[in-house]
Motif scaffolding. Structure first.
Motif: not given
Length: 436
Positions: A7-9, A316-317, A320, A323-324
């Motif tokens: 997870s990106w977070w 997936d950071l 992400q 995309n951001l």
């Protein structure tokens, strides 16, 4: 067992933990490893998968490790033989009092550019700077900005660990990064000299007590320095061999284009040739020992940075982030310099900052269509913007070298940052937008 997509977070938490631990003075290697483990576990990996991620990360930096160890040989010869001292004194003497501040910026630039670490370069030139400052009436703040700014300029065109990490982080040649950063380095040098000139009357003056300390230190060091000609052999051989292939490509010389010598071969070879030229070949073993010892911390940090980098790239950071930035309408080009600036500031180290930025964000940077050499140049110059903060050793080494207390040393931070920022802006415009 295949590693999951983290997870990106969780990856961001791992990176944040690593940075916080570094700021809290935990050993940077352990900080990075702990951050990597926490990020992987929170991201969904089990204990076995976490170890696999860490091993994968450490394996990815082995190429850089080999070249950093090779650079240690060159650094050991330049520092321990007295060659760097000879170069510094020759530069200051050649420029004379009229161009003293320029000389004091050029000297650490040249010494750093030929493979000496920037803190050591400042230590070498600082005694000369204090003598000049006393004679010319320049403040310590002015002198430090000239020394540090010149060192930063040299640091982005040197075969030092930070340049090696930038090159290998984007899979380009070391010589390509050195050439790409040359114009930004010249701009940084000019800005450093201008700021030093404007600050020449601001801050405390050089005192007689400072020079008395220098006299005591110099009397304890009776090492005979090598000649200027012999001192130049090591850097000249290294630079010429590293630039053979780029020169061949520029001028379409097929013979030179076919020669592609890696820094792993060039740097130790140049060091040995230089030691022979200085008639100090019998000291090559202690030179090598000193060089390796100076690189040990860098190598260990590389392993830790490889681990945290693998945690981030296994998540997936990067996707992400792409995309951001696309959704915000901001040019993705800015990710390269910003990542360098933030990581350099977090670690208060150019080398560690570059390693963290390339390991964590190189794929995302390339995902915006940025060329590898452009990404390397922007990350690299970004890492020198705020790499001189108090939680790093450079801040304290330079404070001691210039006989400044913490408060006085802190006044130089803004001006040093402006020097680094000038190089970053030039690199970003040249390679990020003009695509030169």
């Amino acid at each position: 067992m295949a590693s999951p997509v983290l997870s990106w977070w969780a990856a961001l938490i791992g990176l944040a933990v690593a940075i916080i631990l570094i700021l809290r003075k935990l050993n940077p290697v352990y900080s990075l490893l702990l951050g990597a483990v926490i990020g992987a576990l929170l991201g969904g990996a089990n204990l076995v998968q976490t170890i696999d991620i860490l091993i994968k990360g450490s394996q990815s930096v082995m190429g850089t490790v080999l070249r950093v160890l090779a650079a240690g040989m060159l650094a050991g010869v330049m520092m321990e033989s007295g060659a760097a001292d000879t170069l510094a004194r020759a530069i200051v003497k050649t420029f004379g009092d009229r161009w003293a501040l320029l000389a004091l910026a050029v000297a650490p630039m040249v010494i750093t550019a030929v493979g000496v670490f920037i803190p050591v370069a400042v230590l070498i030139v600082a005694p000369i700077a204090l003598e000049v400052g006393k004679r010319m009436g320049f403040s310590k703040l002015s002198l430090l900005v000239a020394l540090s700014g010149g060192g930063k300029a040299g640091n982005i065109i040197s075969p030092n660990p930070n340049t090696i990490a930038a090159a290998k982080g984007f899979n380009v040649e070391l010589s390509q990064v050195m050439i790409a950063d040359f114009i930004p380095a010249i701009v940084a040098l000019i800005v450093a000299v201008l700021l030093a000139f404007l600050l020449r009357g601001k801050g405390s003056a050089v005192l007689d007590a400072d020079l008395e300390n220098l006299a005591a230190e110099s009397s304890a060091d009776t090492k005979e320095l090598p000649s200027l000609a012999s001192s130049l052999v090591t850097p000249v051989v290294a630079i010429v061999l590293l630039l053979l292939n780029p020169i061949g490509s520029i001028f379409h010389i097929s013979l030179l284009e076919s020669i592609n010598l890696d820094a792993f071969y060039v740097l130790p070879f140049a060091a040995i040739v230089g030691a022979i030229a200085m008639k100090q070949w019998k000291k090559i073993l202690p030179f090598a020992k000193s060089g390796v010892s100076r690189m040990t911390d860098v190598v260990l940090i590389l392993i830790g940075a490889g681990a945290i980098g693998a945690t981030i790239t296994s998540s997936d950071l990067p996707a992400q982030i792409i995309n951001l930035i696309k959704a915000s309408g901001i040019s993705g080009v800015f990710l390269a310099p910003i990542s360098g600036i933030l990581m350099g500031a977090a670690a208060a180290s150019t080398s560690t900052g570059v390693i963290l930025a390339t390991g964590s964000f190189s794929k995302a940077i390339l995902g915006f269509g940025v060329s590898p050499i452009a990404g390397a140049a922007m990350v690299h110059t970004g890492a020198i913007v705020i790499d001189h903060l108090p939680h790093g050793n450079y801040f304290h080494v330079t404070a001691n070298a210039m006989h400044m207390d913490i408060s006085e040393r802190s006044h130089a931070i803004l001006y040093e940052s402006l020097v680094g920022l000038s190089a970053t802006i030039v690199a970003t415009v040249m390679y990020g937008f003009l695509h030169l």
